[in-house]
Write a protein that holds these residues in place. Sequence first.
Motif, PDB file in Angstrom:
ATOM      1  N   PRO A   1       0.789  -1.450  -0.079  1.00 29.10           N
ATOM      2  CA  PRO A   1       0.056   0.077   0.087  1.00 29.10           C
ATOM      3  C   PRO A   1       0.784   1.302   0.082  1.00 29.10           C
ATOM      4  O   PRO A   1       0.302   2.407  -0.190  1.00 29.10           O
ATOM      5  CB  PRO A   1      -0.782  -0.088   1.369  1.00 29.10           C
ATOM      6  N   ARG A   2       2.087   1.091   0.235  1.00 29.76           N
ATOM      7  CA  ARG A   2       3.121   2.218   0.391  1.00 29.76           C
ATOM      8  C   ARG A   2       3.677   2.564  -0.851  1.00 29.76           C
ATOM      9  O   ARG A   2       4.502   3.567  -0.956  1.00 29.76           O
ATOM     10  CB  ARG A   2       4.117   2.113   1.254  1.00 29.76           C
ATOM     11  N   ILE A   3       3.466   1.763  -2.027  1.00 27.99           N
ATOM     12  CA  ILE A   3       4.000   2.044  -3.471  1.00 27.99           C
ATOM     13  C   ILE A   3       3.070   3.319  -4.159  1.00 27.99           C
ATOM     14  O   ILE A   3       2.121   2.760  -4.605  1.00 27.99           O
ATOM     15  CB  ILE A   3       4.049   0.832  -4.088  1.00 27.99           C
TER      16      ILE A   3
ATOM     17  N   LEU B   1       2.833   1.006 -10.877  1.00 31.47           N
ATOM     18  CA  LEU B   1       3.255  -0.524 -10.961  1.00 31.47           C
ATOM     19  C   LEU B   1       2.855  -1.255 -11.831  1.00 31.47           C
ATOM     20  O   LEU B   1       1.587  -1.302 -11.931  1.00 31.47           O
ATOM     21  CB  LEU B   1       3.024  -0.870  -9.567  1.00 31.47           C
ATOM     22  N   LEU B   2       3.555  -2.197 -12.691  1.00 37.20           N
ATOM     23  CA  LEU B   2       3.311  -3.106 -13.488  1.00 37.20           C
ATOM     24  C   LEU B   2       3.702  -4.433 -12.879  1.00 37.20           C
ATOM     25  O   LEU B   2       4.845  -4.587 -12.720  1.00 37.20           O
ATOM     26  CB  LEU B   2       3.790  -2.857 -14.889  1.00 37.20           C
ATOM     27  N   VAL B   3       2.701  -5.405 -12.695  1.00 33.08           N
ATOM     28  CA  VAL B   3       3.306  -6.699 -11.871  1.00 33.08           C
ATOM     29  C   VAL B   3       3.009  -7.680 -13.223  1.00 33.08           C
ATOM     30  O   VAL B   3       1.831  -7.797 -13.721  1.00 33.08           O
ATOM     31  CB  VAL B   3       2.386  -7.090 -10.809  1.00 33.08           C
TER      32      VAL B   3
ATOM     33  N   ALA C   1      -1.375  -2.525  -4.251  1.00 34.63           N
ATOM     34  CA  ALA C   1      -0.649  -1.205  -4.349  1.00 34.63           C
ATOM     35  C   ALA C   1      -1.641  -0.141  -5.142  1.00 34.63           C
ATOM     36  O   ALA C   1      -2.650  -0.575  -5.808  1.00 34.63           O
ATOM     37  CB  ALA C   1       0.489  -1.350  -5.245  1.00 34.63           C
ATOM     38  N   PRO C   2      -1.388   1.152  -4.774  1.00 32.87           N
ATOM     39  CA  PRO C   2      -2.337   2.079  -5.120  1.00 32.87           C
ATOM     40  C   PRO C   2      -2.534   2.319  -6.554  1.00 32.87           C
ATOM     41  O   PRO C   2      -3.465   2.716  -7.176  1.00 32.87           O
ATOM     42  CB  PRO C   2      -1.824   3.465  -4.680  1.00 32.87           C
TER      43      PRO C   2
END
Length: 330
Positions: free
Chosen positions: A262-264, A268-270, A291-292
Amino acid sequence: MTAAAFTAAQWTRATGAGVDPHEYRRVTEGLTSVADWGPSLLRTGHAHLERAEKAESSVSAGEHLLMAARWFHLATLTHDGEAQRAAAEADDALNRSLTLLEPGARRVTGEGFTGWLRGPTGAPGTVVVVPGLDSAKEEFLDLASALLARGLAVFIMDGPGQGVLAATTTLRPDYEQVVGRVVDALGITRVGLVGLSLGGYFAARAAALEPRVAAVATVSGPFRLDWEQLPPPVRDIMARRTGGDAAARDFARQVDLTALAPRIAAPLLVVDGGQDVIPGVTNGEPLARTAPHGTYLSVPHGDHLLGNARPDWLPHLADHMAHTLRGAPA
């Protein structure tokens, strides 16, 4: 494990690293024991060094050296007595190849890391490629090429316990400290991270704790590890790379992104492969979900590191990094 089973298991990893599939078959089909893997791949690397010496142009020499670096790195995967020598030879071949092919490339070394900064000086962004448990900067050269083709600068690196540093250092979970030192050494204000396999955990953790991370992607990265369920070969490698069984158990316990995801703040791509099923490893879907600004790409037929499915994810990942970093100070 038989030699045939081992070489089959490494097939997509090797071809994903950029070695010729036909040469891979020629080199490995006659192996009678897993113990033959390292010496055979070292000989193949040396054959490419000989081609480099006889090459009629610096470009051809550099290309042969780059291929030698790949073979030398793959020779480390049995973690036998030849692994340290193979890692050193991979590092040397990469050094020589980039000196010939990319005169502007710069070797950068600091506490707990070493690698090469490649790409244009005025690039719109810089991406650090983070290797994993037993990978190294020589394994992901094709990924680096995809990022370079989009105008980005790329830092390919070995961190603690990785690649050429594996002989003198051990893996550490607080990889954000390493990333911070890399960013300082490169003299940049924002950075993108691409983490592969265990490097996905390192990259995600760094993105949560290092505010200068502006874009991040993970490929086959673990969300969480369960030591008791990990296959014995994975435990053995982790023990070797962390300094023993107790250190490995402690390391695995810390690989958990539940509180950090949650702090990223960065996009982000997973990326996961649907066929990547390793006992004791939670794949990246919870990371993308919590992740947000997470996006999840699961390739149903992809295996670990998705070497068998590169068209399904590599261009998309490279575009993600380029689009996200475009316009950010390099």
